[in-house]
Design a protein around this motif. Structure first.
Motif, PDB file in Angstrom:
ATOM      1  N   LEU C 106       0.833  -1.215   0.000  1.00  0.00           N
ATOM      2  CA  LEU C 106       0.000   0.000   0.000  1.00  0.00           C
ATOM      3  C   LEU C 106       0.860   1.255   0.000  1.00  0.00           C
ATOM      4  N   SER C 107       2.062   1.143   0.566  1.00  0.00           N
ATOM      5  CA  SER C 107       2.924   2.331   0.585  1.00  0.00           C
ATOM      6  C   SER C 107       3.586   2.578  -0.772  1.00  0.00           C
ATOM      7  N   LEU C 109       1.734   1.630  -3.779  1.00  0.00           N
ATOM      8  CA  LEU C 109       0.652   1.051  -4.566  1.00  0.00           C
ATOM      9  C   LEU C 109       0.709   1.473  -6.035  1.00  0.00           C
ATOM     10  N   ASP C 110       1.085   2.715  -6.278  1.00  0.00           N
ATOM     11  CA  ASP C 110       1.166   3.168  -7.672  1.00  0.00           C
ATOM     12  C   ASP C 110       2.192   2.348  -8.440  1.00  0.00           C
ATOM     13  N   LYS C 131     -12.584   4.499 -11.996  1.00  0.00           N
ATOM     14  CA  LYS C 131     -12.452   5.283 -10.765  1.00  0.00           C
ATOM     15  C   LYS C 131     -13.595   5.002  -9.785  1.00  0.00           C
ATOM     16  N   ILE C 285      -8.225  -2.115  -6.306  1.00  0.00           N
ATOM     17  CA  ILE C 285      -6.790  -1.810  -6.425  1.00  0.00           C
ATOM     18  C   ILE C 285      -5.996  -2.169  -5.168  1.00  0.00           C
ATOM     19  N   ASP C 333     -11.105   1.586  -8.330  1.00  0.00           N
ATOM     20  CA  ASP C 333     -10.744   2.406  -7.174  1.00  0.00           C
ATOM     21  C   ASP C 333     -11.941   2.505  -6.215  1.00  0.00           C
ATOM     22  N   SER C 337      -8.435   4.962  -3.195  1.00  0.00           N
ATOM     23  CA  SER C 337      -7.283   5.878  -3.185  1.00  0.00           C
ATOM     24  C   SER C 337      -7.509   6.990  -2.167  1.00  0.00           C
ATOM     25  N   GLU C 338      -8.764   7.364  -1.967  1.00  0.00           N
ATOM     26  CA  GLU C 338      -9.066   8.392  -0.970  1.00  0.00           C
ATOM     27  C   GLU C 338      -8.824   7.837   0.436  1.00  0.00           C
ATOM     28  N   LEU C 340      -6.766   5.669   1.295  1.00  0.00           N
ATOM     29  CA  LEU C 340      -5.319   5.573   1.496  1.00  0.00           C
ATOM     30  C   LEU C 340      -4.780   6.819   2.197  1.00  0.00           C
ATOM     31  N   GLY C 341      -5.455   7.928   2.003  1.00  0.00           N
ATOM     32  CA  GLY C 341      -5.006   9.168   2.616  1.00  0.00           C
ATOM     33  C   GLY C 341      -5.602   9.425   3.989  1.00  0.00           C
ATOM     34  N   MET C 342      -6.403   8.499   4.507  1.00  0.00           N
ATOM     35  CA  MET C 342      -7.013   8.718   5.825  1.00  0.00           C
ATOM     36  C   MET C 342      -6.078   8.173   6.893  1.00  0.00           C
ATOM     37  N   TRP C 346      -6.569   4.133   6.838  1.00  0.00           N
ATOM     38  CA  TRP C 346      -5.990   3.443   5.690  1.00  0.00           C
ATOM     39  C   TRP C 346      -5.684   1.967   5.943  1.00  0.00           C
TER      40      TRP C 346
END
Lengths: 197, 247, 511
Positions: C106-107, C109-110, C131, C285, C333, C337-338, C340-342, C346
């Motif tokens: 996850l760190s 993931l891209d 998306k 994803i 998604d 992806s959102e 992931l930013g929590m 996350w």
């Protein structure tokens, strides 16, 4: 669509709040592996609902013949045994539907879980693994690995387009936890230890 | 060693005998124990509900009451968990950190800090089922939990084994939550009560005469269910057994 | 240790001491419902109004046979899981590894998504990106239309539940046939799955008999599980053989080899993927893992955690289309992806959908999965659902005693019970808390902050109710007393006893 690809990757990059975490090395956990894996494989297979056939030293294919008890077409994907229905390059996946028994050789077995690995190479037509009512499988005892960690070291994963572990027959217990074999795939799965000749 | 005694609101109101037993038990070991009379609560009901801001003043009061002690001891694991792990609504001053790190649930204080090896006065000739509060079990790690592959241990059981005549009754689901859950018991009353009834049924089937725990809150809920069900079970805090209660 | 709480549910015709096979989702001892009763339905959905889980849970519990079977069946799965755990010395190490591998992936993931895309494409898989659910559905429809597909066979996928896929396809005249038995039961009953692994676990055999009698023409009076399963097999087989496309989900995606992996017990994913010429896989994803070494860890943990079975009967690896076939992967998604930013939430993305947290959750077992009124039920649902719709699912984090069992069975070590507490904090902070709770906690906070007010609120009176702790006191409905007796009030509080008996030594008196 390519817009979404960039949007998703962009959002991931933006939201990477956690710093990069190291990738942990995965041990094989195989120090305790016995040298002969047959007994462990058999126990695991039976736990998963599969059957072991008793080898016959005089007539090696006798156990396979004896396992075939119901009438209906038999397909064989192994040279050791003659079926009565041939798979040709023209055979379509759905043509396997009437098959009662398929005789296959597993690429290898996994003692930890009683799993048998098949790829398109062993199946000829992929549906040979699921559309028949029953499977009879030859497994070379030399091709048994101890656990799943060892199993994923094998070469099949980067060679085949399709590879499956079958661990016993198709099973369901979606109605009150009652175990029923043959939910969608095969109703029974029998294995005979038989080295590659 | 100066010990401050925290008596949770349930114990204060409904089970003063548990507070008395805790105090007397600690005094038996020669400790100087004080009960700051201006204490109220650890802030758990508010924090538990997510209302951290509403918990701040209660937490401040708690720290004011207890900052001068070497240890804070309380007969409740869930209050200890609140203080130790969740008291975050206020600034983390040195006093706050001191109180948070020095607050102990009674059993772990006896077992880990005082390392008690005998209760010569204690005798409890009854069949007893032990209940561990979930916070005490899984957050304070007072005993091994069935979910994990780990060495089996139980601090409350280790202490109770030093009590003469005690016999243990085994539950089929010893680690199953009884459904109290703090404010859950009133907000989600239906599921809470059903879980409590199932827990009481398990206790009954174990052949237990008594149920004991280091938390009064769970037992208040279980006892409430047991009474309504007409179940013949008695509930007693572990402090009382260790302090020499006979029944 | 065996669960005997519901021994009355044991099948009277089965030998309780006989060894029975318990692989897959099978129970370790014979269970059987004794009576039939109408099946309670799930939470009432009213637009965007907050779902009332307790209301639906109360209706589920009122159907006592359903509740008893549900609890006994899932607790049995939990016990089977424990037994498997004790058979594997490195169990806790595997959990650490699984968690570490997921956090690592996850760190980056891209990077891993692009790596998978590259390898899968090289092997002949067509990779698509969606998306959200709507885009996913549109992509799949376009592929199906380009091939003139009218019938699609499908194996179980929680992601397609998220996307409202079946409804969408029904509107677009594509017939979708679920091939997992439990999922098929739910489809035929027009109900969502109630559990990620055993979708019809909330139903009794008589419920299934009645659904099948109405839809596939089975004998309404025959509720035998073998008979019902066979009826479904016979009814589904021709549909499998005549479908023009197959769809699966994906449990794991191996970036380094471009492989996706599907785990089933019925073999239905293999049938769906291999029988028709076209295979489409819908995959979230977050399912990425780096390599095959990592895959071993997850395959060892998944079925053991889910069902207490060493492995699923079928573990299928797809790395490219078969000769003459076509294979598509849609990477979706839909909020991930959102998430992931929590900062706090996350780690929920580590979830492998094993359902172990549901099986162990005492609230889930009594409530039934449909009471949550969301795609994901149980503990994992409490922390995922609000990321989809914070208002609609704002009550869910309260459907937990926060006992922590979920966190400790989780094979990827998601701190579920801590996240439940964090969600409550987040919701209260954002004003997404019910007014009753808010008012009550505000009052409690004020009273408990003042020793004087607090003591004054506790006069010794006749009504025991008035002496309940304050957060219970503010409760006009007296929910405490409905099914529980209120404790007797002693003559004096501890505080009063102390003042009388120890005051001379006592300290801390200020007022």
């Amino acid at each position: 669509m390519s817009g979404s690809r960039e949007a998703i990757l962009g959002a991931i990059r933006k939201n990477h709040v956690q710093s990069e975490r190291a990738r942990p090395p995965v041990p094989l956990f195989d120090q305790a592996a016995p040298s002969d894996l047959r007994e462990m494989f058999q126990k695991s297979l039976e736990r998963m609902g599969g059957k072991m056939l008793t080898p016959d030293a005089v007539d090696p294919m006798a156990p396979v013949r004896q396992a075939i008890v119901k009438p209906g077409p038999v397909v064989s994907c192994v040279p050791e045994f003659q079926g009565d229905m041939q798979i040709t390059p023209q055979t379509k996946p759905t043509d396997i539907a009437p098959v009662e028994y398929a005789v296959l050789r597993a690429a290898f077995g996994v003692a930890e879980t009683g799993s048998l690995c098949f790829t398109e190479k062993q199946l000829h037509v992929n549906t040979t693994g699921f559309l028949p009512q029953h499977l009879v499988i030859l497994l070379d005892p030399a091709q048994i690995v101890y656990n799943l960690h060892n199993a994923y070291q094998r070469p099949e994963w980067t060679q085949a387009h399709y590879a499956v572990f079958q661990s016993g027959p198709s099973a369901t217990a979606d109605i009150e936890g009652v175990l029923v074999h043959g939910a969608q795939g095969v109703r029974s799965l029998s294995v005979l230890f038989h080295p590659v000749s | 060693m100066k010990v401050g005694l925290f008596v949770p609101c349930y114990v204060d109101m409904f089970h003063p005998e548990t507070g008395i037993a805790t105090l007397e038990l600690l005094e038996r070991f020669g400790l100087s124990v004080e009960y700051p009379v201006d204490q109220t609560c650890c802030g758990q009901p508010m924090t538990n509900t997510g209302c951290e801001r509403e918990a701040a003043k209660t937490e401040e009061l708690f720290v004011r009451n207890f900052e001068k002690y070497d240890y804070v001891v309380t007969p409740s694991g869930s209050c200890t968990n609140q203080v130790r792990n969740n008291m975050t609504a206020i600034d983390q001053t040195d006093a706050v950190k001191h109180v948070r790190s020095r607050t102990y649930e009674l059993v772990e204080f006896l077992h880990d800090v005082l390392k008690i090896d005998a209760f010569p006065w204690a005798e409890f000739p009854h069949r007893v089922a032990l209940h561990n509060n979930c916070n005490t079990l899984r957050n304070l790690r007072i005993a091994s939990m069935s979910e994990r592959r780990e060495e089996s241990f139980s601090k409350p059981k280790a202490l109770l084994k030093m009590v003469r005549g005690i016999e243990f009754a085994d539950l089929t689901r010893p680690d199953e939550c009884c459904g109290f859950g703090g404010t859950f018991s009133v907000f989600e009353e239906g599921v809470s009560a059903k879980m409590g009834q199932d827990k009481v049924t398990d206790q009954l089937k174990s052949g237990a005469e008594y149920v004991t725990s280091s938390d009064s809150s769970c037992m208040m809920h279980q006892e409430g269910c047991a009474r309504r069900m007409g179940a013949n079970l008695k509930y007693i805090h572990i402090a009382q057994i260790l302090n020499g209660a006979r029944a | 240790m065996t669960a005997e709480l519901h021994e009355e549910l044991t099948d009277p015709h089965a030998d309780p001491h006989a060894d029975q096979l318990d692989h897959g989702a099978a129970s370790s001892r014979p269970l059987k419902s004794r009576i039939s009763e109408p099946q309670p339905r799930g939470a009432k959905i009213r637009g965007n109004r907050p779902v009332d889980q307790s209301e639906a849970a109360n209706r589920f519990m009122a159907a006592t046979e359903h509740e008893a079977m549900h609890d006994a069946r899932l607790w049995d799965l939990r016990q089977k899981r424990d037994k498997e755990m004790h058979g594997i010395e490195e169990w806790e190490e595997l959990r650490n590894l699984a968690s570490g591998i997921k956090e690592h992936t996850l760190s980056k993931l891209d990077y891993y998504l692009e790596l998978f895309e590259k390898n899968a494409t090289a092997n002949g898989i067509k990779v698509h990106w969606a998306k959200d659910g709507a885009e996913h559905n549109a992509i799949v429809l376009e592929i199906l239309r380009s091939k003139g597909v009218e019938r699609l066979i499908k194996s179980k996928s929680m992601l397609t539940e998220e996307c409202g896929f079946r409804e969408f396809m029904a509107h677009n005249n594509v017939e979708v046939i679920e091939t997992d038995l439990g999922e098929r039961i739910q489809q035929l009953d027009d109900e969502a799955p109630s559990h990620v692994v055993v979708p019809a676990v909330h139903k009794l055999r008589t419920d299934v008999a009645s659904v099948f009698a109405k839809t596939i023409g089975s004998d309404p009076d025959n509720a035998d599980a073998h008979y019902l399963t066979e009826c479904q097999r016979e009814a589904t087989r021709p549909l499998i053989l005549s479908a023009q496309a197959g769809m699966t989900g994906g449990n794991f995606v191996v970036a380094e080899t471009g492989t996706f992996v599907v785990c089933t017990n019925e073999g239905n994913a293999d049938l769906s993927a291999n029988t028709p010429p076209l295979h489409i896989a819908s995959i979230g994803i977050e399912k990425l893992i780096p390599g095959l070494d990592d895959l071993a860890v997850f395959i060892r943990l998944l079925s053991r955690s889910a069902l207490g079975s060493p492995i699923t009967q079928y573990t299928s690896h797809f790395r490219g289309p078969r000769e003459g076939g076509e294979m598509h992967v849609v990477l979706v998604d839909n909020g991930r992806s959102e998430r992931l930013g929590m900062e706090k939430f996350w780690p929920g993305l580590k979830c492998i959908r094993c359902g172990a947290c549901m099986n162990t959750c005492p609230v889930f077992r009594r409530s039934g999965g449909l009471s949550y009124g969301a795609t994901y039920a149980g503990p994992i649902g409490l922390i995922i659902d609000p990321t989809f719709n914070v208002h609609k699912y704002r009550n869910l984090p309260y459907s937990s005693t926060m006992n922590g069992s979920c966190t400790n069975v989780c094979p990827v070590k998601i701190n579920i019970h801590e996240q439940i507490a964090d969600w409550r904090k987040t919701l209260a902070g954002d004003g997404e808390i019910s007014p009753v709770k808010k008012v009550m906690m505000k009052a409690a906070g004020e009273v408990l902050a003042s020793p004087v007010v607090y003591r004054a609120s506790l006069p010794l009176g006749r009504s025991a109710l008035r002496h309940l702790p304050h957060f219970m006191l503010y409760n006009k409905l007296n929910t405490w007393g409905r099914k529980r007796d209120i404790p007797e009030t002693p003559k004096q509080t501890f505080n009063e006893w102390y003042r009388k008996n120890r005051k001379q030594q006592g300290e801390g008196e200020k007022s």
